[in-house]
Scaffold this motif. Structure first.
Motif, PDB file in Angstrom:
ATOM      1  N   ALA A  26     -12.110   2.024  37.633  1.00  0.00           N
ATOM      2  CA  ALA A  26     -12.252   0.661  37.127  1.00  0.00           C
ATOM      3  C   ALA A  26     -12.296  -0.324  38.286  1.00  0.00           C
ATOM      4  CB  ALA A  26     -11.069   0.334  36.208  1.00  0.00           C
ATOM      5  N   VAL A  27     -12.745  -1.531  37.980  1.00  0.00           N
ATOM      6  CA  VAL A  27     -12.764  -2.607  38.965  1.00  0.00           C
ATOM      7  C   VAL A  27     -11.858  -3.720  38.451  1.00  0.00           C
ATOM      8  CG1 VAL A  27     -14.212  -4.311  40.125  1.00  0.00           C
ATOM      9  CG2 VAL A  27     -15.106  -2.025  39.683  1.00  0.00           C
ATOM     10  N   ASP A  28     -10.898  -4.140  39.285  1.00  0.00           N
ATOM     11  CA  ASP A  28      -9.977  -5.216  38.926  1.00  0.00           C
ATOM     12  C   ASP A  28     -10.782  -6.489  38.686  1.00  0.00           C
ATOM     13  OD1 ASP A  28      -8.233  -7.570  39.324  1.00  0.00           O
ATOM     14  OD2 ASP A  28      -6.693  -6.083  39.848  1.00  0.00           O
ATOM     15  N   ILE A  29     -10.627  -7.103  37.498  1.00  0.00           N
ATOM     16  CA  ILE A  29     -11.437  -8.274  37.141  1.00  0.00           C
ATOM     17  C   ILE A  29     -11.021  -9.528  37.901  1.00  0.00           C
ATOM     18  CG2 ILE A  29     -12.089  -7.438  34.852  1.00  0.00           C
ATOM     19  CD1 ILE A  29      -9.882  -9.207  33.668  1.00  0.00           C
ATOM     20  N   PHE A  30      -9.893  -9.490  38.606  1.00  0.00           N
ATOM     21  CA  PHE A  30      -9.442 -10.657  39.360  1.00  0.00           C
ATOM     22  C   PHE A  30      -9.688 -10.528  40.857  1.00  0.00           C
ATOM     23  CE2 PHE A  30      -6.712 -10.691  35.525  1.00  0.00           C
ATOM     24  CZ  PHE A  30      -7.165 -11.879  34.984  1.00  0.00           C
ATOM     25  N   THR A  31      -9.664  -9.300  41.392  1.00  0.00           N
ATOM     26  CA  THR A  31      -9.804  -9.125  42.841  1.00  0.00           C
ATOM     27  C   THR A  31     -11.066  -8.376  43.241  1.00  0.00           C
ATOM     28  OG1 THR A  31      -8.635  -7.006  42.868  1.00  0.00           O
ATOM     29  CG2 THR A  31      -7.293  -9.004  43.096  1.00  0.00           C
ATOM     30  N   GLY A  32     -11.710  -7.685  42.284  1.00  0.00           N
ATOM     31  CA  GLY A  32     -12.893  -6.895  42.590  1.00  0.00           C
ATOM     32  C   GLY A  32     -12.547  -5.551  43.216  1.00  0.00           C
ATOM     33  N   LYS A  33     -11.249  -5.245  43.337  1.00  0.00           N
ATOM     34  CA  LYS A  33     -10.793  -4.001  43.964  1.00  0.00           C
ATOM     35  C   LYS A  33     -11.030  -2.807  43.033  1.00  0.00           C
ATOM     36  CE  LYS A  33      -6.491  -2.174  45.876  1.00  0.00           C
ATOM     37  NZ  LYS A  33      -5.053  -2.443  45.998  1.00  0.00           N
ATOM     38  N   LYS A  34     -11.522  -1.700  43.585  1.00  0.00           N
ATOM     39  CA  LYS A  34     -11.781  -0.491  42.809  1.00  0.00           C
ATOM     40  C   LYS A  34     -10.467   0.280  42.632  1.00  0.00           C
ATOM     41  CE  LYS A  34     -14.649   3.648  42.919  1.00  0.00           C
ATOM     42  NZ  LYS A  34     -15.639   4.392  43.691  1.00  0.00           N
ATOM     43  N   LEU A  35     -10.194   0.724  41.413  1.00  0.00           N
ATOM     44  CA  LEU A  35      -8.960   1.453  41.084  1.00  0.00           C
ATOM     45  C   LEU A  35      -9.309   2.740  40.363  1.00  0.00           C
ATOM     46  CD1 LEU A  35      -7.242  -1.710  39.639  1.00  0.00           C
ATOM     47  CD2 LEU A  35      -6.601  -0.639  41.783  1.00  0.00           C
ATOM     48  N   GLU A  36      -8.478   3.769  40.568  1.00  0.00           N
ATOM     49  CA  GLU A  36      -8.690   5.041  39.880  1.00  0.00           C
ATOM     50  C   GLU A  36      -7.396   5.497  39.237  1.00  0.00           C
ATOM     51  OE1 GLU A  36     -10.763   8.053  42.078  1.00  0.00           O
ATOM     52  OE2 GLU A  36     -11.948   6.555  43.153  1.00  0.00           O
ATOM     53  N   ASP A  37      -7.507   6.207  38.116  1.00  0.00           N
ATOM     54  CA  ASP A  37      -6.345   6.740  37.413  1.00  0.00           C
ATOM     55  C   ASP A  37      -6.749   8.055  36.757  1.00  0.00           C
ATOM     56  OD1 ASP A  37      -3.746   6.873  36.484  1.00  0.00           O
ATOM     57  OD2 ASP A  37      -4.072   5.498  34.809  1.00  0.00           O
ATOM     58  N   MET A  38      -5.784   8.950  36.624  1.00  0.00           N
ATOM     59  CA  MET A  38      -6.016  10.219  35.953  1.00  0.00           C
ATOM     60  C   MET A  38      -4.951  10.373  34.863  1.00  0.00           C
ATOM     61  SD  MET A  38      -6.240  14.044  37.548  1.00  0.00           S
ATOM     62  CE  MET A  38      -7.339  13.538  38.848  1.00  0.00           C
ATOM     63  N   VAL A  39      -5.410  10.644  33.629  1.00  0.00           N
ATOM     64  CA  VAL A  39      -4.509  10.721  32.484  1.00  0.00           C
ATOM     65  C   VAL A  39      -4.803  12.016  31.726  1.00  0.00           C
ATOM     66  CG1 VAL A  39      -3.800   9.540  30.352  1.00  0.00           C
ATOM     67  CG2 VAL A  39      -4.583   8.196  32.291  1.00  0.00           C
ATOM     68  N   PRO A  40      -3.759  12.748  31.309  1.00  0.00           N
ATOM     69  CA  PRO A  40      -4.015  13.936  30.477  1.00  0.00           C
ATOM     70  C   PRO A  40      -4.775  13.524  29.217  1.00  0.00           C
ATOM     71  CG  PRO A  40      -1.715  13.866  31.168  1.00  0.00           C
ATOM     72  CD  PRO A  40      -2.332  12.556  31.571  1.00  0.00           C
ATOM     73  N   SER A  41      -5.747  14.330  28.810  1.00  0.00           N
ATOM     74  CA  SER A  41      -6.586  13.962  27.669  1.00  0.00           C
ATOM     75  C   SER A  41      -5.806  13.905  26.357  1.00  0.00           C
ATOM     76  CB  SER A  41      -7.759  14.927  27.540  1.00  0.00           C
ATOM     77  OG  SER A  41      -7.269  16.237  27.296  1.00  0.00           O
TER      78      SER A  41
END
Length: 107
Positions: A10-25
């Motif tokens: 995802a991209v932070d809508i306030f800073t433009g910083k790219k973020l990643e996350d991993m979640v069990p399905s």
């Protein structure tokens, strides 16, 4: 062994910083509620604090000129030209944060 996982980028809508996350399905995840509102600039303070007004005449004084992208704050100041021009800003709000994300000079 391993359960299926979901990768989110995802991209932070306030800073433009790219973020990643991993979640069990098998798990749920949260989604922010994002709102966008239009305001007219009434005043810009020396420190970049904005005085805004909506169509209903309500005033807002708790938002400053944006820090991201870098040059937008100066562009808004130049467009407003010490009140010579009418300038509207779009304020985006989510997760307890508010920030100016766009502006337009009204003719």
């Amino acid at each position: 062994h391993g359960h299926a996982k979901c990768n989110f980028t995802a991209v932070d809508i306030f800073t433009g910083k790219k973020l990643e996350d991993m979640v069990p399905s098998s798990h749920g995840t949260t989604v922010p509620i994002v709102t966008r509102t239009e305001w007219e600039i009434i005043d810009i303070g020396e420190e970049g604090e904005l005085t805004l007004m909506d169509e209903g005449g309500n005033q807002k004084t708790d938002v400053n000129l944006p820090g991201v992208p870098e040059n937008m704050a100066q562009e808004i100041r130049d467009a407003w030209n010490d009140g010579e021009n009418q300038v509207s800003v779009t304020v985006q709000a989510a997760v307890g944060q508010e920030q100016v994300v766009a502006y337009k000079k009204d003719s």
